[in-house]
Design a protein around this motif. Structure first.
Motif, PDB file in Angstrom:
ATOM      1  N   UNK A  41      -3.559 -33.726  23.530  1.00  0.00           N
ATOM      2  CA  UNK A  41      -3.686 -32.544  22.507  1.00  0.00           C
ATOM      3  C   UNK A  41      -2.969 -33.109  21.225  1.00  0.00           C
ATOM      4  N   UNK A  45      -4.760 -32.739  17.509  1.00  0.00           N
ATOM      5  CA  UNK A  45      -4.147 -32.000  16.542  1.00  0.00           C
ATOM      6  C   UNK A  45      -3.990 -32.876  15.311  1.00  0.00           C
ATOM      7  N   UNK A  49      -6.250 -31.971  11.932  1.00  0.00           N
ATOM      8  CA  UNK A  49      -5.488 -31.564  10.624  1.00  0.00           C
ATOM      9  C   UNK A  49      -5.802 -32.448   9.451  1.00  0.00           C
ATOM     10  N   UNK A 127      -7.368 -24.775  16.534  1.00  0.00           N
ATOM     11  CA  UNK A 127      -6.101 -24.127  17.213  1.00  0.00           C
ATOM     12  C   UNK A 127      -6.004 -22.922  17.730  1.00  0.00           C
TER      13      UNK A 127
ATOM     14  N   UNK B  61       1.572 -22.118  16.623  1.00  0.00           N
ATOM     15  CA  UNK B  61       0.092 -23.006  16.902  1.00  0.00           C
ATOM     16  C   UNK B  61       0.178 -23.928  15.466  1.00  0.00           C
ATOM     17  N   UNK B  64       0.882 -27.554  15.942  1.00  0.00           N
ATOM     18  CA  UNK B  64       0.436 -28.321  17.000  1.00  0.00           C
ATOM     19  C   UNK B  64       1.098 -28.210  18.154  1.00  0.00           C
ATOM     20  N   UNK B  65       0.885 -28.972  19.287  1.00  0.00           N
ATOM     21  CA  UNK B  65       1.258 -28.808  20.639  1.00  0.00           C
ATOM     22  C   UNK B  65       2.655 -29.093  20.595  1.00  0.00           C
ATOM     23  N   UNK B  77       7.293 -34.212  11.993  1.00  0.00           N
ATOM     24  CA  UNK B  77       5.788 -34.825  11.974  1.00  0.00           C
ATOM     25  C   UNK B  77       5.145 -33.398  10.988  1.00  0.00           C
ATOM     26  N   UNK B  81       3.207 -33.823   7.403  1.00  0.00           N
ATOM     27  CA  UNK B  81       1.754 -33.325   7.261  1.00  0.00           C
ATOM     28  C   UNK B  81       1.572 -32.457   6.032  1.00  0.00           C
ATOM     29  N   UNK B  83       2.920 -29.304   6.136  1.00  0.00           N
ATOM     30  CA  UNK B  83       2.779 -27.802   6.838  1.00  0.00           C
ATOM     31  C   UNK B  83       3.991 -26.828   6.568  1.00  0.00           C
TER      32      UNK B  83
END
Lengths: 444, 110
Positions: A41, A45, A49, A127, B61, B64-65, B77, B81, B83
């Motif tokens: 996963x 992801x 992204x 998601x 969510x 990500x996981x 991370x 990215x 976020x």
């Protein structure tokens, strides 16, 4: 330096041409990554992204008046754009659970080479949720699980998404080559040597090595050979018979059968490495790890050739620059997997699709073994290569592709040498390509 | 050659001093060095809140996981990215003393 005997007995020297090489395999090397039990996963992801950011920047130019929604935010009947990862539900795709199912009527006993079925349908996922894609705009035979696209359409009354249009990322931007009057330099691609298999013809391979290194032919031949600046061996160089690899302990007399193909190959590699730079990539049948990206073949396998600084063991996929020409290629696993789960008129079309989807191996990790990265997806193609090659294919095919933003690239399918006797020669200056065919049949 | 009973009598078995207690459950919000009784209710409340905040971060969510990554790695991370993960989660993670709180909610349980 190659020597040629002239009529009067004095040898003529040809200096082998050289090109500036830069290896770009860093992104495919796995070092310092520690597997902590993570699942796939994470890689999906990061893929979603990055691709979503890219598609978000392209959507305003494509359909500026439509809003972008998440899948859970879909409203019935309202036209909008959704971005997500595609999943193709395939009836015939083998599943580990089939072994445990009580009724086996729908699963055929003989596994097909291609798992497509007219009932396959596509689903888009992000998601927040997933939605089944309806309508006839998208042909499921073209798409595979794992690609990220933007779709224009609307939700129907039964909860499906009716697709009206699709946006793929398209060919990535290409760094323009400086146009200078360079001399002709060639790169030779070989793949599928399969040393150690029953199909391997030692004479054929030796002829190829002699020809490339300039030990064959007259002055003309040798001057052409001196223009070869690099040899790239794209996977499946050895083949160890499956019977030995069953996992049982080998008797001492059988142990030599395990190492013979590699030793034989090393001897030929020494001849090549002594003459010019060689890049060797692992393939599905080579002694390397199974999942992509395959790590470089260990230098202890090539005690003779690894002494030379012209010998370079590379990853699969392999990326490098030669005189500012960007090369990208694999040993074939990515395209072979695509041909199992989708349809195209030829292998070059699969290659073109991977570039348009900007992903080297979209079916990884779904049906193609892949390392479970957590923070990156190294198979995303950021910059358009000038040469895109794939090894271990059935036949030699090539096409010059022109992109909408003045990208120019050469697609090459390298055939298996043990079956066809064909190597591919590329001219670095013009991107022209031709086949080098070696035959040992006396009657043809 | 000597009889079995005689050997046993000869070499007496001795138990090692004390049976070691099993270490406390890996998932614990309290600092193991500090005994719970001595903490004030206020500090305990704060820790519960911090843990709640971290769990929220796990379940979000957008980032990500959470399985397979430590919370710090996931936060880093998300930051790389672009976020924009909230800085107070980072502050809690940096101050955190117990290693259990650095792992995600499901670590070791799934």
């Amino acid at each position: 330096m190659e020597d040629a005997e002239m009529g009067d007995g004095s040898p003529k020297h040809f200096d082998r041409k050289q090109a500036v090489y830069q290896n770009l395999d860093e992104r495919y090397v796995i070092h310092g990554e520690r597997y902590r039990g993570q699942q796939y996963s994470q890689i999906y992801f990061t893929r979603l992204h990055h691709m979503r950011n890219l598609l978000n920047s392209l959507v305003p130019k494509w359909k500026p008046h439509l809003p972008v929604h998440t899948i859970l935010g879909l409203e019935e009947g309202k036209e909008c754009i959704i971005i997500g990862t595609m999943y193709k539900h395939m009836k015939l795709k083998s599943s580990i659970l089939d072994e445990y199912s009580k009724e086996r009527s729908t699963v055929p006993l003989v596994k097909p080479h291609n798992f497509m079925h007219p009932d396959d349908h596509l689903i888009l996922e992000d998601e927040s949720g997933r939605v089944k894609l309806a309508g006839t705009f998208l042909a499921p035979s073209v798409y595979v699980t794992g690609i990220v696209v933007a779709l224009h359409g609307k939700e129907t009354s039964d909860g499906d998404f009716f697709v009206q249009d699709v946006l793929e990322a398209g060919l990535p931007p290409q760094i323009e080559q400086p146009l200078d009057l360079r001399e002709d330099k060639h790169v030779v691609f070989i793949s599928g040597l399969s040393v150690g298999s029953s199909m391997f013809n030692p004479l054929q391979f030796q002829l190829l090595v002699d020809h490339i290194t300039g030990h064959l032919g007259d002055e003309n031949e040798q001057s052409i050979a001196s223009q070869i600046v690099r040899v790239v061996i794209a996977g499946n160089s050895v083949q160890i018979s499956q019977g030995i690899l069953s996992g049982q302990t080998l008797a001492p007399k059988d142990q030599s059968r395990l190492t013979e193909p590699i030793k034989e190959f090393d001897i030929s590699l020494i001849q090549l490495a002594a003459a010019m730079p060689v890049d060797i990539m692992p393939g599905p049948s080579d002694p390397a790890n199974f999942s992509l990206p395959q790590q470089p073949l260990h230098r202890c396998l090539f005690p003779g050739a690894s002494v030379y600084n012209t010998f370079l063991s590379c990853t699969n996929p392999h990326q490098f620059e030669l005189d500012d020409v960007l090369f990208l290629g694999t040993s074939g696993q990515n395209i072979d997997d695509l041909s199992k789960y989708s349809d195209a008129k030829d292998k070059l079309e699969f290659m073109e699709r991977t570039l348009k989807w900007r992903h080297l191996a979209p079916t990884a990790p779904n049906t193609l073994g892949c390392y479970p990265y957590t923070d990156k997806d190294p198979f995303l193609i950021e910059s358009c290569p000038h040469v895109y090659f794939v090894g271990n294919q059935d036949k030699y095919e090539t096409r010059l592709l022109q992109g909408p933003e003045k990208q120019l690239l050469r697609l090459i399918c390298i055939p298996r040498f043990c079956e066809t006797g064909v190597a591919v020669v590329l001219n670095l200056r013009t991107l022209e390509c031709h086949a080098l065919s070696i035959s040992t049949k006396l009657d043809s | 050659m000597a009889s079995a009973g005689g050997i046993r009598g000869f070499y007496r078995e001795k138990k090692k001093g004390g049976v070691t207690k099993p270490s406390p459950k890996p998932y614990s919000t309290a600092d193991p060095a500090c005994s719970p009784v001595l903490k004030s209710a206020h500090v305990q409340g704060q820790e519960k809140e911090a843990e709640e905040r971290l769990r929220e971060f796990d379940m979000d969510m957008r980032y990500g996981p959470c399985l397979g990554l430590t919370r710090t790695e996931r936060w880093n991370r998300a930051a790389v990215m672009g976020l924009n993960p909230s800085p107070d989660v980072e502050a809690i993670l940096l101050k955190c003393s117990s290693s259990a709180a650095l792992e995600c909610l499901w670590e070791g349980r799934v």
